[in-house]
Design a protein around this motif. Structure first.
Motif, PDB file in Angstrom:
ATOM      1  N   ASN A  82       0.813  -1.215   0.000  1.00 34.52           N
ATOM      2  CA  ASN A  82       0.000   0.000   0.000  1.00 34.52           C
ATOM      3  C   ASN A  82       0.847   1.265   0.000  1.00 34.52           C
ATOM      4  O   ASN A  82       0.313   2.364   0.120  1.00 34.52           O
ATOM      5  CB  ASN A  82      -0.938   0.025   1.204  1.00 34.52           C
ATOM      6  CG  ASN A  82      -2.065  -0.969   1.068  1.00 34.52           C
ATOM      7  OD1 ASN A  82      -2.522  -1.239  -0.036  1.00 34.52           O
ATOM      8  ND2 ASN A  82      -2.497  -1.524   2.185  1.00 34.52           N
ATOM      9  N   ALA A  83       2.139   1.127  -0.123  1.00 35.13           N
ATOM     10  CA  ALA A  83       3.020   2.297  -0.105  1.00 35.13           C
ATOM     11  C   ALA A  83       2.843   3.095  -1.394  1.00 35.13           C
ATOM     12  O   ALA A  83       2.630   2.529  -2.474  1.00 35.13           O
ATOM     13  CB  ALA A  83       4.469   1.861   0.036  1.00 35.13           C
ATOM     14  N   GLY A  84       2.905   4.410  -1.285  1.00 33.35           N
ATOM     15  CA  GLY A  84       2.847   5.258  -2.470  1.00 33.35           C
ATOM     16  C   GLY A  84       4.010   4.977  -3.394  1.00 33.35           C
ATOM     17  O   GLY A  84       3.860   4.935  -4.617  1.00 33.35           O
ATOM     18  N   ALA A  85       5.173   4.768  -2.842  1.00 32.85           N
ATOM     19  CA  ALA A  85       6.366   4.441  -3.620  1.00 32.85           C
ATOM     20  C   ALA A  85       7.310   3.640  -2.739  1.00 32.85           C
ATOM     21  O   ALA A  85       7.382   3.852  -1.525  1.00 32.85           O
ATOM     22  CB  ALA A  85       7.057   5.716  -4.095  1.00 32.85           C
ATOM     23  N   SER A  86       8.005   2.711  -3.353  1.00 35.80           N
ATOM     24  CA  SER A  86       8.976   1.924  -2.603  1.00 35.80           C
ATOM     25  C   SER A  86      10.150   1.617  -3.513  1.00 35.80           C
ATOM     26  O   SER A  86      10.059   1.681  -4.731  1.00 35.80           O
ATOM     27  CB  SER A  86       8.352   0.627  -2.089  1.00 35.80           C
ATOM     28  OG  SER A  86       7.958  -0.195  -3.156  1.00 35.80           O
TER      29      SER A  86
END
Length: 103
Positions: A82-86
């Motif tokens: 669910n991270a916006g960016a990784s």
């Protein structure tokens, strides 16, 4: 052990309290009364009393081991899902330090 006005002045200076004149005399008397009330406690010795570290006898540590438990918590994939960016194994967040230069 009686406190002198110089002792109380030093305590007041350390606590950043301005005491002068009559206030200093009153505080010296007050603190000496407080110390006098503690004299009976200071006379008590507990050499024959075994120290109590916990109110329930020999119970010393009730904490669980600090070890990962796969039954609880998220997997890395679920956490980053669910991270916006990784990137790699980390969350990516916007820079708050400007151009990203060294501090």
């Amino acid at each position: 052990m009686a406190l002198t006005t110089e002792d109380v002045r030093g305590i007041a200076d350390y606590a950043r309290i301005a005491l002068e004149g009559e206030e200093l005399e009153q505080m010296t008397a007050y603190l000496n009364d407080a110390v006098a009330m503690l004299e009976p406690i200071l006379a008590y010795t507990a050499d024959d009393v075994e120290p109590t570290y916990h109110p329930i006898g020999d119970l010393s540590n009730v904490m669980r081991a600090d070890a990962p438990d796969p039954a609880h918590g998220l997997s890395l994939e679920a956490a980053l899902g669910n991270a916006g960016a990784s990137r790699d194994r980390s969350f990516r967040v916007p820079s708050i330090l400007g151009d990203g230069g060294a501090a």
